[in-house]
Design an enzyme around this catalytic site. Structure first.
Site, short mmCIF file in Angstrom:
data_model
loop_
_atom_site.label_atom_id
_atom_site.label_comp_id
_atom_site.label_asym_id
_atom_site.label_seq_id
_atom_site.Cartn_x
_atom_site.Cartn_y
_atom_site.Cartn_z
N ARG A 126 0.82 -1.20 0.00
CA ARG A 126 0.00 0.00 0.00
C ARG A 126 0.86 1.26 0.00
NH1 ARG A 126 -5.34 1.03 0.67
NH2 ARG A 126 -5.69 3.01 1.68
N ASP A 147 -17.05 -1.28 0.33
CA ASP A 147 -16.91 -2.01 1.60
C ASP A 147 -18.28 -2.14 2.26
OD1 ASP A 147 -13.98 -1.89 1.34
OD2 ASP A 147 -14.32 0.25 1.61
N HIS A 158 -10.26 3.15 3.66
CA HIS A 158 -10.52 2.08 2.69
C HIS A 158 -9.23 1.25 2.57
CE1 HIS A 158 -11.75 -0.20 -0.76
NE2 HIS A 158 -10.70 0.25 -1.44
P1 NAX Z 1 -7.29 0.10 -14.19
O1 NAX Z 1 -5.82 -0.03 -14.12
O2 NAX Z 1 -8.08 -0.87 -14.98
O3 NAX Z 1 -7.64 1.54 -14.74
C1 NAX Z 1 -7.02 2.68 -14.26
C2 NAX Z 1 -6.97 3.64 -15.41
O4 NAX Z 1 -6.49 4.88 -14.90
C3 NAX Z 1 -6.00 3.20 -16.52
O5 NAX Z 1 -6.69 3.18 -17.75
C4 NAX Z 1 -4.90 4.26 -16.48
O6 NAX Z 1 -4.40 4.56 -17.76
C5 NAX Z 1 -5.67 5.43 -15.88
N1 NAX Z 1 -4.83 6.45 -15.28
C6 NAX Z 1 -3.66 6.29 -14.61
N2 NAX Z 1 -3.16 7.49 -14.26
C7 NAX Z 1 -4.05 8.41 -14.69
C8 NAX Z 1 -4.08 9.84 -14.62
N3 NAX Z 1 -3.10 10.52 -14.06
N4 NAX Z 1 -5.14 10.46 -15.17
C9 NAX Z 1 -6.12 9.78 -15.77
N5 NAX Z 1 -6.14 8.44 -15.87
C10 NAX Z 1 -5.11 7.77 -15.34
O7 NAX Z 1 -7.83 0.19 -12.68
P2 NAX Z 1 -9.31 -0.01 -12.13
O8 NAX Z 1 -9.49 -1.44 -11.81
O9 NAX Z 1 -10.28 0.64 -13.02
O10 NAX Z 1 -9.20 0.73 -10.71
C11 NAX Z 1 -9.06 2.13 -10.63
C12 NAX Z 1 -8.71 2.55 -9.21
O11 NAX Z 1 -9.76 2.22 -8.32
C13 NAX Z 1 -7.48 1.86 -8.63
O12 NAX Z 1 -6.72 2.81 -7.93
C14 NAX Z 1 -8.05 0.84 -7.67
O13 NAX Z 1 -7.13 0.49 -6.67
C15 NAX Z 1 -9.22 1.63 -7.14
N6 NAX Z 1 -10.26 0.90 -6.44
C16 NAX Z 1 -10.84 1.51 -5.39
C17 NAX Z 1 -11.90 0.97 -4.70
C18 NAX Z 1 -12.53 1.68 -3.55
O14 NAX Z 1 -13.43 1.11 -2.95
N7 NAX Z 1 -12.13 2.90 -3.17
C19 NAX Z 1 -12.40 -0.38 -5.07
C20 NAX Z 1 -12.03 -0.81 -6.43
C21 NAX Z 1 -10.68 -0.41 -6.91
O15 NAX Z 1 -9.75 -1.36 -6.49
#
Ligand code: NAX
Length: 325
Positions: free
Chosen positions: A98, A159, A187
């Site tokens: 993390r 959650d 979270h």
């Molecule tokens: P993905 O890796 O499928 O998609 C992330 C996207 O963000 C990629 O397409 C990447 O190119 C883009 N990205 C990266 N840096 C960027 C920036 N500076 N500006 C714009 N776009 C950018 O991840 P995904 O599974 O869609 O998850 C997205 C985020 O949600 C992750 O950080 C993940 O850990 C988080 N989550 C949070 C949750 C919560 O409850 N708070 C639960 C689900 C998820 O794990």
């Protein structure tokens, strides 16, 4: 015809958004009579993939979707938007710490906070989903001095729905019969899913399940559900995360029923003794678009200890990114 509302979504080519965008375009957030404009932000290497997602959105011929803006510039993405979904970040992969995630993602939210400050609607509702979401939201708030901190929240709704589902399965009821679960804190695996105020069909949840199940099964299952999904599915939660994003923003936009709440991470005002200035998940009720921490709930020693552990973890996260505040 209503005036279209602009909605920004970051990380638009990612896996959560492969579900979220289509649900937004179908009207699940603002209703079947509200036209929308989608502003989709990605990083340059993902623009090609984003083009493909936009082709599919167009192929759906959604009646409410008036226009799609694709960009890699946060100032274009957030220009005039009333809702901003900050999903884009580097997701946690199997074995990733993390603390690594914290450093890698912090910078993104400083840049995006500044851009929101400069060009978003003054009443914008910002939901940070990208992890570590509480601290990323704190960074965004601190980089947007002209916006009220009330404009920013972070997501613990996944959650929350995980906890509802676990309790419903245990009690043999459907999720609709469960009320007033709380996710306190961060979270992260430290989060505290609390059943002391939860009700099942109107009955106190803790009168229906034994303490050992609550402490030894329910709490760790909810805390580690994200890791478990990665282990089993090979990728982090996506469709369930998109569902929680919609549920969180719907409640914020349309309000909560009398006496009910959802779990939402907001800037602490000192409620329940949590240090001011941390983005912490509380029970939150919404009236007229204003999210307020539910006051006056009794917190026993067992709960208090877990609330404190979350406060400590969030202070440590804040310390690690203090240069961005
Ligand atoms: P993905 O890796 O499928 O998609 C992330 C996207 O963000 C990629 O397409 C990447 O190119 C883009 N990205 C990266 N840096 C960027 C920036 N500076 N500006 C714009 N776009 C950018 O991840 P995904 O599974 O869609 O998850 C997205 C985020 O949600 C992750 O950080 C993940 O850990 C988080 N989550 C949070 C949750 C919560 O409850 N708070 C639960 C689900 C998820 O794990």
């Amino acid at each position: 015809m209503k005036r279209p509302i602009s909605i920004a979504v970051t990380g638009a080519a990612g896996q959560i958004n492969y579900s979220l965008l289509f649900r937004l375009a179908a009207g699940e957030l603002l209703g079947a009579d509200q036209p929308i404009i989608l502003h989709l932000l990605e990083i340059p290497p993902a623009m090609k993939a984003l083009e493909g997602v936009v082709m599919e959105l167009n192929d759906c011929a959604y009646p409410l979707l008036q226009k799609i803006v694709m960009t890699d510039d946060p100032k274009v993405a957030f220009d005039g938007v009333e809702y901003a979904f900050l999903v884009g970040a580097k997701p946690r992969s199997h074995g990733m710490l993390r603390s690594d995630l914290l450093q890698q993602n912090a910078e993104i939210f400083a840049i995006q906070g500044k851009a929101l400050n400069d060009v978003a609607s003054r009443d914008v509702k910002v939901l940070v989903t990208g992890n570590p979401s509480n601290t990323n939201a704190l960074i965004a708030i601190n980089n947007a001095p002209d916006l009220s901190s009330d404009c920013f929240t972070a997501m613990t709704m996944l959650d929350h729905t995980r906890a509802v589902s676990q309790l419903a399965q245990k009690c043999g009821v459907i999720s609709k019969q469960i009320n007033n679960i709380i996710i306190w804190g961060n979270h992260s695996c430290m989060q505290y899913p609390d059943l002391h105020h939860a009700r099942v069909n109107g009955f106190e949840a803790l009168s229906l399940v034994d303490d050992a199940w609550f402490v030894d099964e329910f709490i760790p299952t909810v805390q580690h559900r994200g890791t478990e999904i990665i282990k089993v599915r090979g990728q982090s939660s996506a469709a369930s995360a998109a569902n929680a994003v919609i549920a969180h923003m719907r409640a914020w936009a349309h309000g909560t029923a009398d006496g009910e709440w959802l779990s939402m991470a907001v800037l602490s005002d000192g409620s329940y003794g949590i240090e001011e200035g941390l983005v912490y998940s509380f029970p939150v009720a919404v009236t007229n678009g204003k999210a307020s921490i539910v006051q006056g709930l009794e917190i026993n020693r067992f709960s208090l200890e877990r609330l404190r552990r979350n406060e400590t973890e969030l202070k440590e996260e804040r310390q690690a990114i203090r240069h961005l505040l």
